[in-house]
Design an enzyme around this catalytic site. Structure first.
Site, PDB file in Angstrom:
ATOM      1  N   ASP A 155       2.726  -5.627   7.405  1.00  0.00           N
ATOM      2  CA  ASP A 155       1.260  -5.431   7.739  1.00  0.00           C
ATOM      3  C   ASP A 155       0.418  -6.127   7.079  1.00  0.00           C
ATOM      4  O   ASP A 155      -0.018  -6.290   6.252  1.00  0.00           O
ATOM      5  CB  ASP A 155       1.216  -3.707   6.690  1.00  0.00           C
ATOM      6  CG  ASP A 155       1.030  -2.447   7.107  1.00  0.00           C
ATOM      7  OD1 ASP A 155      -1.157  -3.496   7.192  1.00  0.00           O
ATOM      8  OD2 ASP A 155       0.524  -1.426   6.320  1.00  0.00           O
ATOM      9  N   PHE A 210       1.070  -0.767   0.165  1.00  0.00           N
ATOM     10  CA  PHE A 210      -0.159  -0.051   0.176  1.00  0.00           C
ATOM     11  C   PHE A 210       1.056   1.294   0.218  1.00  0.00           C
ATOM     12  O   PHE A 210       1.995   1.147   1.120  1.00  0.00           O
ATOM     13  CB  PHE A 210      -0.497  -0.451   1.200  1.00  0.00           C
ATOM     14  CG  PHE A 210      -2.135   1.062   1.125  1.00  0.00           C
ATOM     15  CD1 PHE A 210      -2.990   0.889   0.644  1.00  0.00           C
ATOM     16  CD2 PHE A 210      -1.792   2.263   1.996  1.00  0.00           C
ATOM     17  CE1 PHE A 210      -3.763   1.668   0.098  1.00  0.00           C
ATOM     18  CE2 PHE A 210      -2.894   3.068   2.153  1.00  0.00           C
ATOM     19  CZ  PHE A 210      -4.340   3.031   1.175  1.00  0.00           C
ATOM     20  N   LYS A 268     -11.036  -1.631   9.647  1.00  0.00           N
ATOM     21  CA  LYS A 268     -11.007  -2.468   8.184  1.00  0.00           C
ATOM     22  C   LYS A 268     -11.774  -3.676   8.576  1.00  0.00           C
ATOM     23  O   LYS A 268     -12.668  -3.394   9.240  1.00  0.00           O
ATOM     24  CB  LYS A 268      -9.276  -2.905   7.332  1.00  0.00           C
ATOM     25  CG  LYS A 268      -9.109  -1.430   6.632  1.00  0.00           C
ATOM     26  CD  LYS A 268      -8.597  -1.883   6.163  1.00  0.00           C
ATOM     27  CE  LYS A 268      -7.484  -0.580   4.974  1.00  0.00           C
ATOM     28  NZ  LYS A 268      -5.894  -0.640   5.071  1.00  0.00           N
ATOM     29  N   ARG A 325     -13.511  -4.249  -6.609  1.00  0.00           N
ATOM     30  CA  ARG A 325     -13.011  -4.554  -5.762  1.00  0.00           C
ATOM     31  C   ARG A 325     -14.197  -5.412  -4.174  1.00  0.00           C
ATOM     32  O   ARG A 325     -14.835  -4.341  -4.622  1.00  0.00           O
ATOM     33  CB  ARG A 325     -11.858  -3.882  -5.115  1.00  0.00           C
ATOM     34  CG  ARG A 325     -10.891  -4.730  -3.531  1.00  0.00           C
ATOM     35  CD  ARG A 325      -9.873  -3.816  -3.383  1.00  0.00           C
ATOM     36  NE  ARG A 325     -10.037  -2.499  -2.568  1.00  0.00           N
ATOM     37  CZ  ARG A 325      -9.403  -2.077  -1.504  1.00  0.00           C
ATOM     38  NH1 ARG A 325      -8.411  -2.825  -1.091  1.00  0.00           N
ATOM     39  NH2 ARG A 325     -10.263  -1.592  -0.564  1.00  0.00           N
TER      40      ARG A 325
HETATM   41  C1  LIG Z   1      -5.446   0.662   5.001  1.00  0.00           C
HETATM   42  C2  LIG Z   1      -4.699   0.216   4.799  1.00  0.00           C
HETATM   43  C3  LIG Z   1      -2.997   1.338   5.638  1.00  0.00           C
HETATM   44  C4  LIG Z   1      -3.550   2.672   6.045  1.00  0.00           C
HETATM   45  O1  LIG Z   1      -3.155   3.373   6.103  1.00  0.00           O
HETATM   46  P1  LIG Z   1      -4.161   4.761   7.013  1.00  0.00           P
HETATM   47  O2  LIG Z   1      -2.617   5.281   7.677  1.00  0.00           O
HETATM   48  O3  LIG Z   1      -4.706   4.501   8.548  1.00  0.00           O
HETATM   49  O4  LIG Z   1      -3.910   5.502   6.698  1.00  0.00           O
HETATM   50  C5  LIG Z   1      -0.910   1.436   5.790  1.00  0.00           C
HETATM   51  N1  LIG Z   1      -1.120   0.372   5.036  1.00  0.00           N
HETATM   52  C6  LIG Z   1      -1.815  -0.844   4.436  1.00  0.00           C
HETATM   53  C7  LIG Z   1      -1.293  -1.940   4.004  1.00  0.00           C
HETATM   54  C8  LIG Z   1      -3.696  -0.424   4.502  1.00  0.00           C
HETATM   55  O5  LIG Z   1      -4.337  -1.217   3.345  1.00  0.00           O
END
Ligand SMILES: *Cc1c(COP(=O)(O)O)cnc(C)c1O
Length: 407
Positions: free
Chosen positions: A194, A123, A220, A366
């Site tokens: 993550d 991400f 989530k 998705r």
């Molecule tokens: C949703 C997501 C985030 C979100 O990060 P925030 O700091 O909470 O906005 C981070 N890493 C991954 C892999 C995600 O899917």
């Protein structure tokens, strides 16, 4: 397929859990991987926190309502879902900020090594945070971003940190956490996983995999609400060696001694930085109770069943949609994605008909599968709506092509 779906729903051991959620009527919600549905227990808990604990208890509630220990209490509930050792998870801040905390800690534990390895399926915020940290540290480190399939071979003796998201947010492809962790550690590197698309979606076994650090998201699959606090994990063997870069007073050994110099708290508490977000943590704390007594293997089996039904129904009715997710649930998270050039408009047309998923640029639609509140019947309804939109080109209208700020 209808009869099959009804049979599976009738035999579903998780069917009763739906009652714990406020699923809006007339909606098939396939976006719990982006923002989970609100558990019904949350509004009363937030009201109590605001009206009673804050409104009446005021400052006394830090002790009397246990606000000060919320990061650890919520962390323990999340820890069970991700196979963490007791006392090794704290709930705080955002995923992005927690990535900064664990990456800076990991790099300090590997002085002399300068390479961070990640993949193109990560991400973007994780990559952005790493880039900012590298600049802050004087541009002595390098971030290598390779194709997901090339990660294993890119691990070498110069690697400081392997930083991956277990489940690709676009395709749902899942990395082999135990194998990659072992390979990175054999090369002398540390791992950061993550779990944004893992925690609450299927069983994760951090301790079993021997992971070093992990982070993840509260809004989530954990259903903590918009902007819910995130979490961070540090393996017990590293906790006393971690030197936090965000060395705030709440991570101090004695915050209320008001010393002028920083001394880290014992264990995972040193990953706290500032005052915890009490209202957000209270909502997340109440939300996590929906997992109480749930066998995550049963949850994962239902996810696989929902997804397989959806893939079969879409394959039979939508020849233009290209499956972008692995078919094998063992190498996938709890989502199914398809590619289609008009994906944005297709998703808007779906949402207009009450089927909520989301779109990820450039061409991915998705669908997340959250077994605690979804049925096989709903999944077939969603597939039928999608089939109508595709075959009759119902997406081809100007209002479905106007891009909103959040997709
Ligand atoms: C949703 C997501 C985030 C979100 O990060 P925030 O700091 O909470 O906005 C981070 N890493 C991954 C892999 C995600 O899917």
């Amino acid at each position: 397929m209808r009869r099959e779906a009804a049979a599976r729903d009738a035999a579903d051991p998780l069917a009763g859990r739906r009652d714990l959620f406020a699923v809006p009527p007339g909606i098939v919600y396939l976006d719990g991987n982006s923002l989970g549905v609100m558990p019904k227990a949350v509004p009363a808990r937030v009201a109590r926190t605001v009206e009673t604990e804050w409104g009446e208890g005021l400052i006394r509630s830090w002790n009397s309502a246990g606000w000060i220990d919320l990061p650890a209490r919520v962390g323990a509930k999340i820890g069970r879902l991700i196979g963490a050792e007791p006392g090794s998870v704290t709930a705080a801040d955002s995923t992005s900020v927690n990535l900064f905390k664990v990456l800076s800690a990991a790099l300090r534990l590997r002085p002399g090594r300068t390479r961070i390895l990640s993949d193109r399926g990560n991400f973007p915020t994780d990559l952005y945070m790493a880039q900012g940290l590298i600049r802050l540290l004087g541009d002595r480190h390098r971030l290598d971003v390779v194709a997901p399939e090339a990660v294993a071979d890119a691990i070498g003796d110069d690697l400081a940190v392997l930083m991956l998201t277990e489940v690709d947010y676009r395709t749902g492809r899942r990395h082999d956490m135990p194998a990659l962790t072992a390979r990175a550690q054999a090369a002398g590197a540390l791992t950061i996983w993550d779990l944004a698309h893992s925690a609450g979606a299927f069983p994760v076994d951090l301790a079993g995999a021997g992971a070093d650090f992990a982070i993840g998201c509260g809004y989530k699959y954990l259903n903590g609400g918009p902007g819910a606090p995130a979490f961070a994990y540090v393996a017990p063997r590293h906790q006393e060696a971690v030197e936090p870069a965000l060395s705030g007073w709440m991570g101090h050994a004695a915050p209320f001694a008001f010393d002028l110099d920083y001394r880290p708290a014992a264990g995972i508490d040193r990953l706290r930085a500032g005052t915890p977000s009490v209202i957000g943590l209270s909502a997340l704390d109440a939300a996590l109770d929906v997992f109480e007594g749930v066998d995550l293997a049963v949850l994962a089996a239902k996810s696989a069943s929902l997804a397989a039904l959806f893939v079969a129904a879409v394959a039979a009715t939508c020849p233009d949609l290209v499956l972008a997710s692995p078919r094998d649930p063992a190498v996938r998270g709890s989502q199914i994605s398809f590619r289609t050039p008009e994906g944005y408009a297709v998703m808007q047309a779906l949402i207009a008909r009450g089927v909520i998923g989301d779109f990820r640029a450039p061409d991915i639609i998705r669908f997340g599968f959250t077994p605690l509140y979804l049925s096989h019947g709903e999944v077939l309804d969603a597939a039928a709506t999608l089939a109508a939109i595709m075959s009759d080109r119902l997406w081809d209208r100007p209002e479905f092509k106007v891009r909103a700020k959040v997709t």
